[in-house]
Every structure is written in structure tokens, then in C-alpha cells.
Design a protein around this motif. Sequence first.
Motif, PDB file in Angstrom:
ATOM      1  N   VAL A 190       0.848  -1.203   0.000  1.00 52.76           N
ATOM      2  CA  VAL A 190       0.000   0.000   0.000  1.00 52.76           C
ATOM      3  C   VAL A 190       0.878   1.244   0.000  1.00 52.76           C
ATOM      4  CG1 VAL A 190      -1.627   1.359   1.370  1.00 52.76           C
ATOM      5  CG2 VAL A 190      -1.986  -1.100   1.095  1.00 52.76           C
ATOM      6  N   LYS A 191       1.948   1.231   0.802  1.00 55.45           N
ATOM      7  CA  LYS A 191       2.857   2.374   0.844  1.00 55.45           C
ATOM      8  C   LYS A 191       3.515   2.607  -0.509  1.00 55.45           C
ATOM      9  CE  LYS A 191       6.901   4.163   3.307  1.00 55.45           C
ATOM     10  NZ  LYS A 191       7.917   3.878   4.360  1.00 55.45           N
ATOM     11  N   ASN A 192       3.894   1.508  -1.180  1.00 55.57           N
ATOM     12  CA  ASN A 192       4.526   1.629  -2.502  1.00 55.57           C
ATOM     13  C   ASN A 192       3.591   2.291  -3.518  1.00 55.57           C
ATOM     14  OD1 ASN A 192       6.840   0.370  -1.575  1.00 55.57           O
ATOM     15  ND2 ASN A 192       6.276  -1.644  -2.380  1.00 55.57           N
ATOM     16  N   ASN A 193       2.297   2.114  -3.338  1.00 52.11           N
ATOM     17  CA  ASN A 193       1.324   2.593  -4.321  1.00 52.11           C
ATOM     18  C   ASN A 193       0.452   3.725  -3.782  1.00 52.11           C
ATOM     19  OD1 ASN A 193       1.319   0.417  -6.745  1.00 52.11           O
ATOM     20  ND2 ASN A 193       1.654  -0.645  -4.818  1.00 52.11           N
ATOM     21  N   GLN A 194       0.813   4.287  -2.627  1.00 45.90           N
ATOM     22  CA  GLN A 194      -0.068   5.250  -1.969  1.00 45.90           C
ATOM     23  C   GLN A 194      -0.290   6.511  -2.798  1.00 45.90           C
ATOM     24  OE1 GLN A 194       1.569   6.513   1.775  1.00 45.90           O
ATOM     25  NE2 GLN A 194       3.549   7.100   0.911  1.00 45.90           N
ATOM     26  N   PHE A 195       0.731   6.942  -3.542  1.00 48.68           N
ATOM     27  CA  PHE A 195       0.563   8.170  -4.327  1.00 48.68           C
ATOM     28  C   PHE A 195      -0.582   8.022  -5.317  1.00 48.68           C
ATOM     29  CE2 PHE A 195       1.323  10.625  -8.184  1.00 48.68           C
ATOM     30  CZ  PHE A 195       1.422  11.905  -7.674  1.00 48.68           C
ATOM     31  N   PHE A 196      -0.587   6.897  -6.063  1.00 46.99           N
ATOM     32  CA  PHE A 196      -1.609   6.694  -7.086  1.00 46.99           C
ATOM     33  C   PHE A 196      -2.966   6.345  -6.458  1.00 46.99           C
ATOM     34  CE2 PHE A 196       2.438   5.601  -9.134  1.00 46.99           C
ATOM     35  CZ  PHE A 196       2.441   6.570 -10.129  1.00 46.99           C
ATOM     36  N   LEU A 197      -2.954   5.680  -5.312  1.00 52.11           N
ATOM     37  CA  LEU A 197      -4.213   5.400  -4.621  1.00 52.11           C
ATOM     38  C   LEU A 197      -4.881   6.694  -4.177  1.00 52.11           C
ATOM     39  CD1 LEU A 197      -3.123   2.316  -2.458  1.00 52.11           C
ATOM     40  CD2 LEU A 197      -4.688   2.288  -4.407  1.00 52.11           C
ATOM     41  N   ILE A 198      -4.061   7.635  -3.683  1.00 57.22           N
ATOM     42  CA  ILE A 198      -4.598   8.935  -3.266  1.00 57.22           C
ATOM     43  C   ILE A 198      -5.007   9.752  -4.488  1.00 57.22           C
ATOM     44  CG2 ILE A 198      -4.001  11.124  -2.157  1.00 57.22           C
ATOM     45  CD1 ILE A 198      -2.140   9.527  -0.292  1.00 57.22           C
ATOM     46  N   GLN A 199      -4.162   9.720  -5.519  1.00 56.06           N
ATOM     47  CA  GLN A 199      -4.443  10.492  -6.734  1.00 56.06           C
ATOM     48  C   GLN A 199      -5.761  10.069  -7.379  1.00 56.06           C
ATOM     49  OE1 GLN A 199      -2.169   9.704 -10.392  1.00 56.06           O
ATOM     50  NE2 GLN A 199      -1.530  11.858 -10.362  1.00 56.06           N
TER      51      GLN A 199
END
Length: 332
Positions: A190-199
Motif C-alpha cells: 500500500v505504501k509503494n502505491n499510496q501516491f496513485f491510490l490517493i491520486q
Amino acid sequence: MKYLQVYWRKRAGTIMLVTALMIFFNLYYWLLTKDIPIKYQNYFNLLLLVSLLILFFFDFFALLQAERRKEAGMQSNDVVSTELPAFENQDIALHDIEILKAHLERRSEENRDLQDYVARWCHEIKIPLAAALLMDEKIRDEQLRGDLRGQLERINQQVRSMLLGCRLQGDWLDLKIEKTDLRECVNLAVKNNQFFLIQKNFTLEIHMEDHKVYTDPSWLVYILDQLFSNAIKYATEQPCLIIRSEKAEDAVILSVEDHGEGILESDIRRVFEKGFTGSNHHNGKYKSTGMGLYMVSRVAEKLEHEIRIESKVGEYTRVLVVFRRYGGLQKD
């Protein structure tokens, strides 16, 4: 019947020669030795025929055993020519095997050198990439900062994927199986992909029990990264990612579910094939390489974990990672 045909093909010349000799002998006996009673000729023929039948029986049995060993060897993935009885030009076959082994070893060495180079390049590129991410924070224009951060995060994601992907290509894949907390692996992915999850404004639901499994944590995170990346790529207007774990009778099951585009029923059985991109073409919004789930299936196979996928077009896609007893599940 098959072995009789093989025997006839290999011994036809010998059988015909023996038959011709018997005919020649009988003609000689009949034409030139008329003063000798015919019964002696019959006794001799009978004795010779019985002897030849016994000889041919044992010869056929030996050939039958050899053919069966050869057929068993043909089903093997190993070189079996050295295990078979000596055959014509066996020394040439063994010579060619050694030459081919040398060629394969050179190719393998070249492949390992290339993989080492790619791995070193990935590590080297991380330094300027990390610096660029820090510099991005200093940009005052929010729109520009966000756009640049998105591209840098994509580069970071691709470098991380390529680093692990190049390690996967060889037979020398290094696995470090250890007792692993599933929740920690999920949190890292989740941390690795958090930017795109938030975006993408994802709604994230995590329902994890305190499950421990035997796996390689870095490769499990790689699997989750790929699954999360697919969920982000195929997101719809109200994206949602649901992660849960549960214990079955003889396994722990990790479920990653998204409410995105979904997969056509006709495509589900092929999503793990190399290069398969599906038949809906994703509305032209992005290009798919067809490598993500293929790589996931390869990693799962090496880890001895089972991967299942369920989907309904326009509703959900659910990927299940199954950790079975002694094949990933903590031993009692």
C-alpha cells in the motif's frame, strides 16, 4: 504388436538371412544327399528351428526392455543417452551433447551478465530518482508539482518492478522463505502505491487477521504491487480496493478485490498467459503489455502459492493468493 513391428524393422535382415540359409541347406540336403534318410533332415530342421526360436525370443525380450527404457527416457527432462545401452554413433551423440552444453553455458553466462547489469543500473538510477522526488517538493506550482510527482512515481514503480523482474528471468531466482506477517506485506505494498491510490481517490478497506505464512516477503510484495497496479489502472469513477485475509481448513487465503472494469469471462482463463492483453482494449485509455499477471503467476509458482482470479465485467475483480499447508502456511 507395436514392439513386434519394431523388432521386425530392426531384425528383418537377420531373419531373412537365416531363412535363406535354412532353405539353401534343405535344397543341398535334398539334391545331393539322397542316400541319407529324410528323417535326419527333419530332426536337424526341428532342432535348428527350436534353437532359433529360443534365440529370437531372448533377443526380442532384450529389445523390448531397451525400447521401454528408451520410451521412459523420452518422457524425462534429463539427458538419457548415457543411460541407454550402446548404440551406433553413441560417441558422436555424446560429443554433440557436450558441445550444446557449452553453448548453453555461454548463453546463460551472457544472460546473467545482462541481468547483473540491469540490476546495477536499477540501483544506480534510484539515487537521482530519490533526489528528483525531493526536489519536486520544492516546486511552488501545485499543478506542476503534482504532475511531475506522478511521473516520478511511475518511474520509481517501473524501476522497482524491473529490478525484481530481471531477477525472475533466470533459474537462479534467490528465494528467502521465512515466516512472514501478511499484514506487514500488505502495508508495504500500500505504501509503494499510496501516491496513485490517493491520486485516484481510492476507498481502501483492509480486513487482515493476524496470519503468518511461510513465503519470501519481497516477492510477495512484488505480487501485491502488481495486483494494486492493475486495480489502479482499471479503476472506474468510484474506485475501491478491498484487502482481506482468512483461514481455510488447510490454507490462508489473501484476497485483493477492486471494483473496476472487470474482466470478460472469455478472458479469465488466459489472463496469466504471457503477452495477453484482453479483448476489451481498455477503451484506449492506456497500453497494456500483458506481462503483469504473467509475472505474478511465475513468482507464485516458484513460491508454491496458488493464484486464482474471479471477475464480473463492470463490477469487480478478485484475485486470491492461497498459501497452503507446507507450501506457504505456517506449520502447526
